[in-house]
Design a protein around this motif. Structure first.
Motif, short mmCIF file in Angstrom:
data_model
loop_
_atom_site.label_atom_id
_atom_site.label_comp_id
_atom_site.label_asym_id
_atom_site.label_seq_id
_atom_site.Cartn_x
_atom_site.Cartn_y
_atom_site.Cartn_z
N VAL A 47 37.50 26.85 42.52
CA VAL A 47 38.25 26.43 41.33
C VAL A 47 39.66 27.02 41.46
CG1 VAL A 47 36.15 26.39 39.92
CG2 VAL A 47 37.57 28.45 39.94
N HIS A 48 40.50 26.79 40.49
CA HIS A 48 41.83 27.41 40.49
C HIS A 48 41.90 28.48 39.40
CE1 HIS A 48 43.87 23.50 42.18
NE2 HIS A 48 42.98 24.02 43.01
N GLU A 49 42.54 29.58 39.74
CA GLU A 49 42.94 30.57 38.74
C GLU A 49 44.47 30.57 38.76
OE1 GLU A 49 42.24 34.73 39.49
OE2 GLU A 49 41.94 35.15 37.36
N ASP A 50 45.07 30.12 37.69
CA ASP A 50 46.53 29.93 37.65
C ASP A 50 47.03 29.16 38.87
OD1 ASP A 50 46.82 31.12 35.20
OD2 ASP A 50 47.35 33.09 35.99
N GLY A 51 46.29 28.15 39.24
CA GLY A 51 46.73 27.24 40.30
C GLY A 51 46.35 27.64 41.70
N VAL A 52 45.85 28.84 41.89
CA VAL A 52 45.48 29.31 43.23
C VAL A 52 43.98 29.18 43.42
CG1 VAL A 52 45.51 31.26 44.83
CG2 VAL A 52 47.43 30.90 43.27
N ALA A 53 43.59 28.62 44.56
CA ALA A 53 42.17 28.43 44.84
C ALA A 53 41.46 29.77 44.88
CB ALA A 53 41.99 27.72 46.19
N VAL A 54 40.30 29.80 44.25
CA VAL A 54 39.49 31.02 44.26
C VAL A 54 38.02 30.60 44.29
CG1 VAL A 54 39.48 31.17 41.73
CG2 VAL A 54 39.11 33.22 43.08
N ARG A 55 37.22 31.40 45.01
CA ARG A 55 35.78 31.12 45.06
C ARG A 55 35.15 31.68 43.79
NH1 ARG A 55 37.84 28.16 48.73
NH2 ARG A 55 37.59 28.72 50.92
N SER A 56 34.69 30.78 42.95
CA SER A 56 34.22 31.24 41.63
C SER A 56 32.91 31.99 41.71
CB SER A 56 34.11 30.05 40.66
OG SER A 56 33.13 29.13 41.10
N CYS A 57 32.24 31.98 42.86
CA CYS A 57 31.03 32.80 43.01
C CYS A 57 31.40 34.27 43.21
CB CYS A 57 30.16 32.30 44.16
SG CYS A 57 30.82 32.61 45.81
N GLN A 58 32.65 34.54 43.56
CA GLN A 58 33.10 35.91 43.84
C GLN A 58 33.87 36.52 42.68
OE1 GLN A 58 32.29 37.70 46.84
NE2 GLN A 58 30.88 35.99 46.58
N LEU A 59 34.42 35.69 41.83
CA LEU A 59 35.24 36.18 40.73
C LEU A 59 34.36 36.45 39.51
CD1 LEU A 59 38.01 36.76 39.47
CD2 LEU A 59 38.24 34.30 39.03
N ALA A 60 34.26 37.72 39.14
CA ALA A 60 33.43 38.07 37.98
C ALA A 60 34.13 37.63 36.70
CB ALA A 60 33.18 39.57 37.96
N ALA A 61 33.34 37.25 35.71
CA ALA A 61 33.90 36.74 34.45
C ALA A 61 34.88 37.76 33.85
CB ALA A 61 32.78 36.43 33.47
N GLY A 62 34.51 39.04 33.92
CA GLY A 62 35.35 40.07 33.32
C GLY A 62 36.65 40.31 34.07
N ASP A 63 36.76 39.77 35.28
CA ASP A 63 37.97 39.96 36.08
C ASP A 63 38.90 38.75 36.04
OD1 ASP A 63 37.27 42.54 36.94
OD2 ASP A 63 35.99 41.71 38.52
N VAL A 64 38.53 37.72 35.32
CA VAL A 64 39.40 36.55 35.21
C VAL A 64 40.65 36.93 34.41
CG1 VAL A 64 39.63 34.21 34.29
CG2 VAL A 64 37.49 34.91 35.38
N VAL A 65 41.81 36.72 35.00
CA VAL A 65 43.05 37.08 34.30
C VAL A 65 43.92 35.86 34.01
CG1 VAL A 65 43.15 39.44 35.17
CG2 VAL A 65 44.17 37.60 36.52
N GLY A 66 43.60 34.73 34.60
CA GLY A 66 44.45 33.56 34.42
C GLY A 66 43.67 32.39 33.84
N GLU A 67 44.35 31.26 33.81
CA GLU A 67 43.71 30.03 33.32
C GLU A 67 42.94 29.38 34.47
OE1 GLU A 67 46.14 27.38 31.15
OE2 GLU A 67 46.89 28.94 29.80
N ILE A 68 41.73 28.96 34.15
CA ILE A 68 40.86 28.36 35.16
C ILE A 68 40.96 26.84 35.08
CG2 ILE A 68 38.46 28.10 35.92
CD1 ILE A 68 39.66 30.92 36.37
N THR A 69 41.05 26.24 36.25
CA THR A 69 40.99 24.78 36.33
C THR A 69 39.85 24.41 37.27
OG1 THR A 69 43.39 24.65 36.09
CG2 THR A 69 42.27 22.67 36.85
#
Lengths: 152, 190
Positions: A47-69
């Motif tokens: 998915v994107h976090e503030d436009g940058v691709a990120v593997r959402s299986c690795q990004l913990a919910a509590g560490d999300v700092v940007g908008e998800i697309t």
């Protein structure tokens, strides 16, 4: 906690260490991002976090700092993203399981690098696996989308 | 050499009155090189090509990083796939084998002038003692870097069965300070 996904803010009651992918799929019902490996080896959950691709299986919910697309928020049926258009034009998908991750990876890549070389396209997309082996069509679609985006 | 380092640890810091000899400095350098030549460091301390390595686990020795990763001139993969796509910039126990390691910093490669992969002990020695080629560090700053860098801390405690350098971080700092106090000698010196 609050999460902004595809322009909409959600209040979710989850543990901080729950992977974003789980939150999206199981809590919010956003099932475009797929589970493949759970260790960032396949790219299906991209998915994107503030436009940058990120593997959402690795990004913990509590560490999300940007908008998800997610793929659901990249374009609409009437106004597709250039990568989605290219996907349809070139009939890239076979089984389709990986394509949401592939498209999200490609869209972020072309946003960061509007004039990629063929080698850069291969490097950018090599973290996204396709068990159907549609790689030649994926490469052509990314090149086609890059050309289209440069004209915008 | 580990015995020498331990002796210095017990005896307290080196002072101007008892500056170590060149031979002690060279012995300390051997400890430093044992770390800088270890895959946990050389996997990312790669040259201008910007292609990191994998090592150990099931990858074998000296395997190229999977996913055709190219960090590029910017060293963060901005023109292809950013490191942060998988290496999330948050502190983590890094307990899951084969999952991308994470630290509380932006994952990136060191500058190409700090390449250690396939470099000799003499090459790295001369590189590290010269601020022109060590990213501008004085020896004191280099010791502080060792003690404060999230990357360095992870390298000595990488988790999930990953191999670790032959000495610990505390011993590495002692060896660096000893080498510095001895005047940063290299075996290539006349």
């Amino acid at each position: 906690m609050k999460l902004t996904v595809n322009g909409k803010t959600h209040e979710v009651d989850v543990e901080d260490d729950m992977p974003l992918l789980w939150v999206l799929r199981d809590e919010l019902g956003i099932t475009g991002p797929k589970y493949g490996c759970g260790i960032a080896q396949c790219g299906a959950c991209t998915v994107h976090e503030d436009g940058v691709a990120v593997r959402s299986c690795q990004l913990a919910a509590g560490d999300v700092v940007g908008e998800i697309t997610t793929i659901e928020g990249l374009g609409t049926p009437n106004t597709l993203h250039a990568v989605q258009e290219a996907w349809i034009d070139l009939q890239v998908a076979q089984c389709g399981y990986c394509q949401a991750g592939q498209i999200m990876q490609a869209a972020s890549f072309l946003d960061l690098n509007s004039e990629p070389t063929d080698d850069q396209i291969d490097a950018a997309m090599s973290g996204n696996l396709c068990r159907c082996g549609s790689y030649p069509r994926i490469r052509e679609a990314v090149k086609s989308a890059a050309t289209k985006l440069r004209r915008v | 050499m580990r015995g020498l380092v331990l002796a210095v640890l017990i005896a307290g810091p080196v002072t101007a009155q008892d500056a170590p000899t060149k031979a002690q400095g060279l012995a300390a350098w051997d400890d430093i090189y044992a770390v800088t030549s270890h895959p946990r460091c050389t996997n990312c301390h790669v040259g201008a090509g910007g292609i990191p390595m994998w090592n150990g686990l099931t990858y074998g020795a000296d395997a190229v990083h999977g996913m055709r990763v190219q960090a590029g001139e910017n060293r963060v993969g901005a023109e292809t796939m950013p490191c942060r796509t998988c290496h999330i910039g948050v502190a983590s126990a890094n307990a899951i084998p084969h999952a991308p390691p994470m630290i509380d910093d932006a994952w990136r490669l060191p500058p190409p002038e700090l390449a250690w992969l396939d470099k000799s002990s003499e090459d790295i020695c001369e590189q590290l003692r010269d601020p022109e080629t060590n990213d501008g560090f004085t020896m004191d700053e280099l010791a502080t870097h060792l003690e404060t860098s999230a990357f360095v801390a992870w390298g000595f405690d990488p988790g999930a069965g990953r191999s670790v350098p032959p000495i610990g971080l505390d011993e590495m700092v002692v060896a660096l300070n000893l080498w510095a106090a001895a005047g940063t000698p290299c075996a290539s010196d006349p």
